[in-house]
Design a protein around this motif. Structure first.
Motif, mmCIF file in Angstrom:
data_model
loop_
_atom_site.group_PDB
_atom_site.id
_atom_site.type_symbol
_atom_site.label_atom_id
_atom_site.label_comp_id
_atom_site.label_asym_id
_atom_site.label_seq_id
_atom_site.Cartn_x
_atom_site.Cartn_y
_atom_site.Cartn_z
ATOM 1 N N GLY A 1 -28.372 -16.529 17.296
ATOM 2 C CA GLY A 1 -26.948 -16.318 17.451
ATOM 3 C C GLY A 1 -26.337 -17.534 18.131
ATOM 4 O O GLY A 1 -26.778 -18.667 17.880
ATOM 5 N N PRO A 2 -25.358 -17.333 19.000
ATOM 6 C CA PRO A 2 -24.717 -18.481 19.662
ATOM 7 C C PRO A 2 -25.620 -19.092 20.731
ATOM 8 O O PRO A 2 -25.730 -18.585 21.847
ATOM 9 N N VAL A 3 -26.304 -20.142 20.361
ATOM 10 C CA VAL A 3 -27.159 -20.897 21.287
ATOM 11 C C VAL A 3 -26.890 -22.379 21.069
ATOM 12 O O VAL A 3 -26.514 -22.787 19.977
ATOM 13 N N LEU A 4 -27.061 -23.157 22.099
ATOM 14 C CA LEU A 4 -26.962 -24.608 21.998
ATOM 15 C C LEU A 4 -25.719 -25.017 21.196
ATOM 16 O O LEU A 4 -25.818 -25.581 20.104
ATOM 17 N N LEU A 5 -24.550 -24.708 21.733
ATOM 18 C CA LEU A 5 -23.301 -25.007 21.047
ATOM 19 C C LEU A 5 -23.139 -26.511 20.826
ATOM 20 O O LEU A 5 -23.726 -27.318 21.551
ATOM 21 N N PRO A 6 -22.356 -26.908 19.816
ATOM 22 C CA PRO A 6 -22.141 -28.336 19.566
ATOM 23 C C PRO A 6 -21.617 -29.052 20.806
ATOM 24 O O PRO A 6 -20.896 -28.460 21.625
#
Length: 242
Positions: free
Chosen positions: A184-189
């Motif tokens: 899912g939402p991990v290590l966002l840009p």
């Protein structure tokens, strides 16, 4: 599978999520070869880190969107290690593609890199993985299970990775286990703002963004879980339930 001394290939292992996966596996004693496309300097730095952790590591360059290069990447790992116990198909590309803006070239690029490359690396490595017997862990995306707007070609490619995982689990049973992690939402840009991170956190039941290490630990678990195959494991903080 015992990861201590395991012979591993991680595609897209020079940066971000792939780097975290390679590092986690090496920390557990695996000998890891990483594949990279254009990040030569980063790959060299990762190889040095992995070698310090596990005593041996290597790298191979290739464009997985080209079938011959995907096969060559698998061959390089087989030659280096004299076999293969674990393949992690992590390499992939993504990007926003709003409906009406999608070109045939962008569609083909996403499918070729994210799906076709993973298939041909897997097919080339399959005999060695059968002989081990070993495992494959693919990196899908929770968006393949719960799509969002403006990323349709990317999400289609990751949906195909889900199908690839289940189909290969049947094709390679009982010798090779095949599973996938769906982040899912991990290590966002790196370009993400503080508000972007807050929005991503609010999209999960746990109220926070995950880390690359969360995904890496899930990969290590699936690699070691000898009675699990054909599973798509969401690591998304519960995002798919909102």
């Amino acid at each position: 599978m015992e990861l201590q001394g395991a012979k591993v290939l991680v595609t897209g292992g020079a940066q971000r999520l792939g780097r975290a996966i390679a590092t986690e596996l090496a920390r557990r004693g695996a000998h890891v070869m990483i594949h990279y496309h254009s990040s030569a300097d980063e790959a060299q730095a990762v190889v040095e880190e992995l070698a310090a952790l596990a005593g041996e590591a290597g790298s191979v360059q290739g464009d997985l969107a080209v079938v011959a290069e995907a096969e060559r990447v698998a061959d390089a790992a087989l030659k280096r290690w004299g076999g293969l116990d674990l393949l992690v198909n992590n390499s992939g590309i993504w990007g926003k593609t709003p409906l009406g803006s999608v070109t045939a070239e962008r569609w083909d690029e996403l499918i070729a890199t994210n799906v076709r490359g993973a298939f041909f690396v897997s097919q080339r490595a399959a005999p060695a993985l059968r002989a081990s017997p070993g495992a494959i862990v693919n990196i899908a995306d929770v968006g393949a299970l719960r799509p969002w707007r403006n990323y349709t070609p990317y999400l289609v490619s990751k949906g195909a990775v889900v199908t690839l995982t289940e189909a290969l689990a049947k094709d390679l049973a009982p010798d090779v286990r095949v599973n996938a992690v769906a982040p899912g939402p991990v290590l966002l840009p790196e370009s993400s703002s503080e508000e972007d991170e807050k929005k991503a956190a609010r999209s999960t039941l746990l109220g926070r963004v995950g880390s690359a290490e969360d995904i890496a630990r899930a990969v290590a678990f699936l690699a070691s879980a000898d009675y699990i195959t054909g599973v798509i494991l969401p690591v998304d903080g519960g995002q798919r339930l909102i």
